[in-house]
Design an enzyme around this catalytic site. Structure first.
Site, PDB file in Angstrom:
ATOM      1  CB  SER A 182      -3.823   7.081   3.256  1.00  0.00           C
ATOM      2  OG  SER A 182      -3.463   8.235   2.536  1.00  0.00           O
ATOM      3  CG  HIS A 210      -5.344   2.889   4.262  1.00  0.00           C
ATOM      4  ND1 HIS A 210      -4.427   2.726   5.265  1.00  0.00           N
ATOM      5  CD2 HIS A 210      -4.752   3.681   3.331  1.00  0.00           C
ATOM      6  CE1 HIS A 210      -3.335   3.409   4.975  1.00  0.00           C
ATOM      7  NE2 HIS A 210      -3.499   3.989   3.804  1.00  0.00           N
ATOM      8  CE  LYS A 239      -0.079   1.444   3.666  1.00  0.00           C
ATOM      9  NZ  LYS A 239      -0.592   2.255   2.582  1.00  0.00           N
TER      10      LYS A 239
HETATM   11  C1  LIG Z   1       0.382   3.019   1.555  1.00  0.00           C
HETATM   12  C2  LIG Z   1      -0.418   3.402   0.366  1.00  0.00           C
HETATM   13  C3  LIG Z   1       0.049   3.167  -0.927  1.00  0.00           C
HETATM   14  C4  LIG Z   1       1.445   2.695  -1.189  1.00  0.00           C
HETATM   15  O1  LIG Z   1       1.557   1.354  -0.964  1.00  0.00           O
HETATM   16  P1  LIG Z   1       3.012   0.739  -0.712  1.00  0.00           P
HETATM   17  O2  LIG Z   1       2.812  -0.714  -0.918  1.00  0.00           O
HETATM   18  O3  LIG Z   1       3.379   1.117   0.672  1.00  0.00           O
HETATM   19  O4  LIG Z   1       3.909   1.345  -1.743  1.00  0.00           O
HETATM   20  C5  LIG Z   1      -0.785   3.430  -1.972  1.00  0.00           C
HETATM   21  N1  LIG Z   1      -2.010   3.950  -1.786  1.00  0.00           N
HETATM   22  C6  LIG Z   1      -2.478   4.230  -0.558  1.00  0.00           C
HETATM   23  C7  LIG Z   1      -3.839   4.810  -0.419  1.00  0.00           C
HETATM   24  C8  LIG Z   1      -1.691   3.975   0.554  1.00  0.00           C
HETATM   25  O5  LIG Z   1      -2.121   4.299   1.762  1.00  0.00           O
END
Ligand SMILES: *Cc1c(COP(=O)(O)O)cnc(C)c1O
Length: 382
Positions: A182, A210, A239
């Site tokens: 991320s 992502h 995302k």
């Molecule tokens: C954003 C993210 C999460 C968390 O997801 P949410 O739905 O925002 O709680 C988990 N893993 C990764 C790699 C992320 O970038």
């Protein structure tokens, strides 16, 4: 005697402030999935994970609004009580088909998914091997599991192989990694990780928050590695899908077991049905336009080429600045140019690697990407 709670918090905050590590919430009005308004000023955002700008897509918004009208604002209870709206099953079937698994389970969020899944499958006497740069919620899940946690060097297959060989033990073993990291935007070598997992009798969890909607024609990072066997294919709707919520895709017994035992399914309210409706609509938009998913990576590559940075492998491009203070100054300079690029500081990234983290989306105009590159160039000088 210990400090009062207030004195404790104030002392901690003062220390963070002195290191440029105090965080503040900045009210931000996201006006169209691309532009934001902060303090009355319009800025072009390179800090939203809304890679396909679907948070404001008319069909996605309409689906969410129609679902609120039809089903209400909330699920009303845990899915295991009365909160299992049929739309969850529809979304799960859709996700399983997309990922090529037998089944899927929807979660309230990505954080809840990883915090719940890992302790479902490993515990005391077992080992979780975690990439050192894996997302915070993988670490939370690993810690909650009470399994031994072994961190391996980022994307370092030699280190992973060595540690699996020495530390796997007699119990169960799980390898957990991000698909796309991320804060670095690089991709885990899932073919090699999968081979090591199978060679050492370990299960593999991939967090593809992502990758979904961006890589592998929108199917996610694992689609780049057709030979990889992913036991737990996790991802989010937050995302590229522009909404909220998460999923894991796996075999039918694995999913049934999760729905029976995972604490972040059993003891939490079901996702609002409108979030599931929005996710389904977003998947429809992606399926209807084969060019769309490829756009964020193309935009990111336009930027990395302009600055001679290592070629982007996802929608995320880090420009590592080092110290937090310097990174904050760089973000402020870009804001003066009309760009929102939020400084990412420890503990979100390792100490000494504070960075500008740029997220490219399908809707970013090429001319603005070029202008951004020219604005970033002087900030990169050592
Ligand atoms: C954003 C993210 C999460 C968390 O997801 P949410 O739905 O925002 O709680 C988990 N893993 C990764 C790699 C992320 O970038």
């Amino acid at each position: 005697m210990t400090d009062t709670l207030t004195a404790f918090a104030a002392g901690k905050l003062a220390a963070l402030e002195a290191q440029s590590l105090k965080r503040t919430l900045v009210p931000t009005h996201r006006t169209d999935g691309l532009w934001v308004e902060r303090g009355g000023r319009g800025l072009l955002s390179f800090s939203c994970n809304d890679y396909l700008n679907l948070s404001h897509h008319p069909a996605v918004k309409a689906a969410a609004m129609a679902a609120v009208e039809a089903h209400g604002a909330g699920a009303g209870a845990s899915r295991l009580v009365t909160g299992d709206h049929p739309i969850f099953g529809e979304l799960e079937a859709r996700l399983a088909a997309l990922k090529g698994t037998e089944a899927a389970c929807v979660f309230g969020s990505g954080y809840l998914a990883n915090a719940g899944i890992i302790p479902t499958f490993v515990g005391e006497g077992d080992v979780v091997f975690v990439d050192e740069l894996a997302h915070a919620c993988i670490w939370s899940g690993a810690q909650l599991s009470r399994a031994r946690i072994v961190s391996f060097r980022h994307n370092d297959m030699q280190d992973l192989a060595d540690k699996l060989g020495r530390l796997r033990g007699e119990g169960r073993a799980l390898i957990a990694t991000d698909g796309v990291f991320s804060m670095d935007g690089d991709v885990a070598p899932l073919d090699e990780i999968s081979r090591l997992a199978q060679g050492h009798d370990a299960w593999l969890l991939v967090d593809d928050a992502h990758g979904l909607g961006v890589l592998g024609e929108g199917r996610g990072t694992a689609a780049l590695f057709p030979e990889a066997k992913v036991d737990l294919a996790m991802g989010t709707f937050s995302k590229a899908l522009g909404g909220y919520g998460a999923y894991v895709c796996a075999s039918a017994p694995v999913i049934d077991f999760i729905k029976t035992r995972t604490r972040t399914v059993v003891y939490t309210t079901g996702l609002p049905p409108a979030n599931a409706a929005a996710a389904l609509a977003a998947l429809d938009v992606i399926a209807a336009d084969p060019q769309l998913a490829a756009a964020p990576l193309a935009k990111a590559r336009r930027f990395t080429r302009a600055l001679n940075l290592p070629e982007a492998t996802s929608a995320v491009v880090p420009v590592v600045m080092g110290e937090a203070e310097r990174t904050l100054a760089a973000a402020a300079a870009l804001e003066a140019e009309g760009f929102l690029v939020v400084a990412i500081r420890p503990p979100t990234v390792p100490a000494g690697t504070a960075r500008l983290r740029l997220a490219f989306t399908a809707g970013h105009p090429d001319a603005e990407i070029d202008r951004l590159a020219e604005a970033v160039r002087p900030l990169m000088a050592p």
